[in-house]
Design a protein around this motif. Sequence first.
Motif, PDB file in Angstrom:
ATOM      1  N   SER A  48       0.801  -1.230   0.000  1.00  0.00           N
ATOM      2  CA  SER A  48       0.000   0.000   0.000  1.00  0.00           C
ATOM      3  C   SER A  48       0.832   1.278   0.000  1.00  0.00           C
ATOM      4  N   ASN A  49       2.151   1.157   0.210  1.00  0.00           N
ATOM      5  CA  ASN A  49       2.976   2.371   0.329  1.00  0.00           C
ATOM      6  C   ASN A  49       3.902   2.584  -0.868  1.00  0.00           C
ATOM      7  N   LEU A  50       3.529   2.084  -2.031  1.00  0.00           N
ATOM      8  CA  LEU A  50       4.359   2.254  -3.227  1.00  0.00           C
ATOM      9  C   LEU A  50       4.389   3.712  -3.681  1.00  0.00           C
ATOM     10  N   ASP A  51       5.549   4.155  -4.172  1.00  0.00           N
ATOM     11  CA  ASP A  51       5.693   5.539  -4.618  1.00  0.00           C
ATOM     12  C   ASP A  51       5.503   5.691  -6.127  1.00  0.00           C
ATOM     13  N   VAL A  52       5.997   4.722  -6.913  1.00  0.00           N
ATOM     14  CA  VAL A  52       5.951   4.800  -8.373  1.00  0.00           C
ATOM     15  C   VAL A  52       5.654   3.406  -8.934  1.00  0.00           C
ATOM     16  N   VAL A  53       4.866   3.368 -10.027  1.00  0.00           N
ATOM     17  CA  VAL A  53       4.586   2.110 -10.713  1.00  0.00           C
ATOM     18  C   VAL A  53       5.070   2.229 -12.153  1.00  0.00           C
ATOM     19  N   VAL A  54       5.836   1.229 -12.616  1.00  0.00           N
ATOM     20  CA  VAL A  54       6.366   1.196 -13.983  1.00  0.00           C
ATOM     21  C   VAL A  54       5.760  -0.016 -14.687  1.00  0.00           C
ATOM     22  N   LEU A  55       5.042   0.213 -15.794  1.00  0.00           N
ATOM     23  CA  LEU A  55       4.305  -0.850 -16.476  1.00  0.00           C
ATOM     24  C   LEU A  55       4.665  -0.938 -17.952  1.00  0.00           C
ATOM     25  N   ASP A  56       4.935  -2.159 -18.430  1.00  0.00           N
ATOM     26  CA  ASP A  56       5.080  -2.371 -19.864  1.00  0.00           C
ATOM     27  C   ASP A  56       3.705  -2.208 -20.506  1.00  0.00           C
ATOM     28  N   ILE A  57       3.650  -1.585 -21.667  1.00  0.00           N
ATOM     29  CA  ILE A  57       2.364  -1.316 -22.299  1.00  0.00           C
ATOM     30  C   ILE A  57       1.706  -2.594 -22.824  1.00  0.00           C
ATOM     31  N   THR A  84       7.250   1.363 -23.514  1.00  0.00           N
ATOM     32  CA  THR A  84       6.718   0.985 -24.814  1.00  0.00           C
ATOM     33  C   THR A  84       7.831   0.712 -25.821  1.00  0.00           C
ATOM     34  N   MET A  85       7.529  -0.167 -26.777  1.00  0.00           N
ATOM     35  CA  MET A  85       8.457  -0.435 -27.880  1.00  0.00           C
ATOM     36  C   MET A  85       8.178   0.492 -29.063  1.00  0.00           C
ATOM     37  N   HIS A  86       7.040   1.187 -29.038  1.00  0.00           N
ATOM     38  CA  HIS A  86       6.557   1.896 -30.214  1.00  0.00           C
ATOM     39  C   HIS A  86       6.455   3.405 -29.973  1.00  0.00           C
ATOM     40  N   LYS A  87       6.449   4.157 -31.079  1.00  0.00           N
ATOM     41  CA  LYS A  87       6.388   5.616 -31.006  1.00  0.00           C
ATOM     42  C   LYS A  87       5.045   6.184 -31.445  1.00  0.00           C
ATOM     43  N   GLU A  88       4.055   5.335 -31.705  1.00  0.00           N
ATOM     44  CA  GLU A  88       2.772   5.816 -32.215  1.00  0.00           C
ATOM     45  C   GLU A  88       2.126   6.818 -31.255  1.00  0.00           C
ATOM     46  N   LYS A  89       1.410   7.767 -31.841  1.00  0.00           N
ATOM     47  CA  LYS A  89       0.808   8.828 -31.036  1.00  0.00           C
ATOM     48  C   LYS A  89      -0.421   8.345 -30.262  1.00  0.00           C
ATOM     49  N   ALA A  90      -1.228   7.441 -30.854  1.00  0.00           N
ATOM     50  CA  ALA A  90      -2.504   7.049 -30.240  1.00  0.00           C
ATOM     51  C   ALA A  90      -2.347   6.484 -28.823  1.00  0.00           C
ATOM     52  N   PRO A  91      -1.471   5.477 -28.603  1.00  0.00           N
ATOM     53  CA  PRO A  91      -1.338   4.976 -27.233  1.00  0.00           C
ATOM     54  C   PRO A  91      -0.748   6.009 -26.281  1.00  0.00           C
ATOM     55  N   PHE A  92       0.115   6.887 -26.808  1.00  0.00           N
ATOM     56  CA  PHE A  92       0.661   7.952 -25.965  1.00  0.00           C
ATOM     57  C   PHE A  92      -0.446   8.895 -25.508  1.00  0.00           C
ATOM     58  N   MET A  93      -1.318   9.302 -26.435  1.00  0.00           N
ATOM     59  CA  MET A  93      -2.418  10.200 -26.081  1.00  0.00           C
ATOM     60  C   MET A  93      -3.386   9.512 -25.113  1.00  0.00           C
ATOM     61  N   LYS A  94      -3.601   8.207 -25.306  1.00  0.00           N
ATOM     62  CA  LYS A  94      -4.455   7.456 -24.386  1.00  0.00           C
ATOM     63  C   LYS A  94      -3.855   7.444 -22.990  1.00  0.00           C
ATOM     64  N   TYR A 103       6.310   8.256 -19.993  1.00  0.00           N
ATOM     65  CA  TYR A 103       6.181   7.410 -21.176  1.00  0.00           C
ATOM     66  C   TYR A 103       7.583   7.193 -21.719  1.00  0.00           C
ATOM     67  N   VAL A 104       8.110   5.970 -21.534  1.00  0.00           N
ATOM     68  CA  VAL A 104       9.520   5.702 -21.806  1.00  0.00           C
ATOM     69  C   VAL A 104       9.682   4.626 -22.882  1.00  0.00           C
ATOM     70  N   LEU A 105      10.516   4.901 -23.859  1.00  0.00           N
ATOM     71  CA  LEU A 105      10.828   3.934 -24.904  1.00  0.00           C
ATOM     72  C   LEU A 105      11.702   2.833 -24.299  1.00  0.00           C
ATOM     73  N   LYS A 106      11.299   1.577 -24.480  1.00  0.00           N
ATOM     74  CA  LYS A 106      11.998   0.465 -23.825  1.00  0.00           C
ATOM     75  C   LYS A 106      13.460   0.383 -24.236  1.00  0.00           C
ATOM     76  N   GLU A 107      13.754   0.687 -25.482  1.00  0.00           N
ATOM     77  CA  GLU A 107      15.147   0.579 -25.931  1.00  0.00           C
ATOM     78  C   GLU A 107      16.042   1.600 -25.252  1.00  0.00           C
ATOM     79  N   ASN A 108      15.426   2.627 -24.658  1.00  0.00           N
ATOM     80  CA  ASN A 108      16.196   3.654 -23.950  1.00  0.00           C
ATOM     81  C   ASN A 108      15.966   3.613 -22.440  1.00  0.00           C
ATOM     82  N   ALA A 109      15.360   2.529 -21.960  1.00  0.00           N
ATOM     83  CA  ALA A 109      15.028   2.450 -20.535  1.00  0.00           C
ATOM     84  C   ALA A 109      16.267   2.571 -19.645  1.00  0.00           C
ATOM     85  N   VAL A 110      17.387   1.997 -20.096  1.00  0.00           N
ATOM     86  CA  VAL A 110      18.613   2.050 -19.292  1.00  0.00           C
ATOM     87  C   VAL A 110      19.020   3.492 -19.006  1.00  0.00           C
TER      88      VAL A 110
END
Length: 213
Positions: A48-57, A84-94, A103-110
């Motif tokens: 219950s005390n989590l500060d940040v959640v990181v989720l694969d799309i 995300t693996m993708h750069k499309e605008k629709a999921p970003f706007m969603k 919103y972080v590109l997986k290939e640049n997550a490091v």
Amino acid sequence: MQLKILIADDHPIFLTGLKEVIETDEGLKVVTSARNGKEALQQFQAYSNLDVVVLDINMPVMSGLEAAEQLLQIKPDLPVIILTMHKEKAPFMKSLEIGVMGYVLKENAVSDIVHAIYKVMDGNSYLSPEISSYLLKRNAFKTKQENEPDLLGLLTPAENQIIRMIAAYKSSREIADELFISEKTVFNHRMNISKKLNITGKNSLLRFALDHF
């Protein structure tokens, strides 16, 4: 005190690597992980005390966006980052629509994830530079629709300048530094713009800016 983080991805090797990257920063601790959106929800309720959640799309059972939407219904101010693996605008706007802050590109997550975590914890949006560059290039070719109300005509020159900078994914601090004004002044401009345009809600001003520039 360390920030407590939940991460979710259906690829075990990536999940392990992401945890290692995040914990290279002494101020961050991955306290739990999940392999799909449903597990992420269960883990969130268990911790219950989590500060940040990181989720694969893209995850089985329940996607990252579906999980994010439910998490933000439970805790609207929760800082959520989508990978995300993708750069499309629709999921970003969603993601903006449901209240996702990062919103972080997986290939640049490091290179991006630690910075993204601190940005969203400070209440700022974060978008991987490669995605923002791609979206800005796409927006440059967008034409204004006929009969669209000239809402930007309601704004002062200073407000128009600021909303253009918001559309370029600049934070309030970056806007303040570039215009040689205080962050409080930027905040006041943002509030006035939102009031004039009658827009409310998390990320609503950024979504409006992206739709108009």
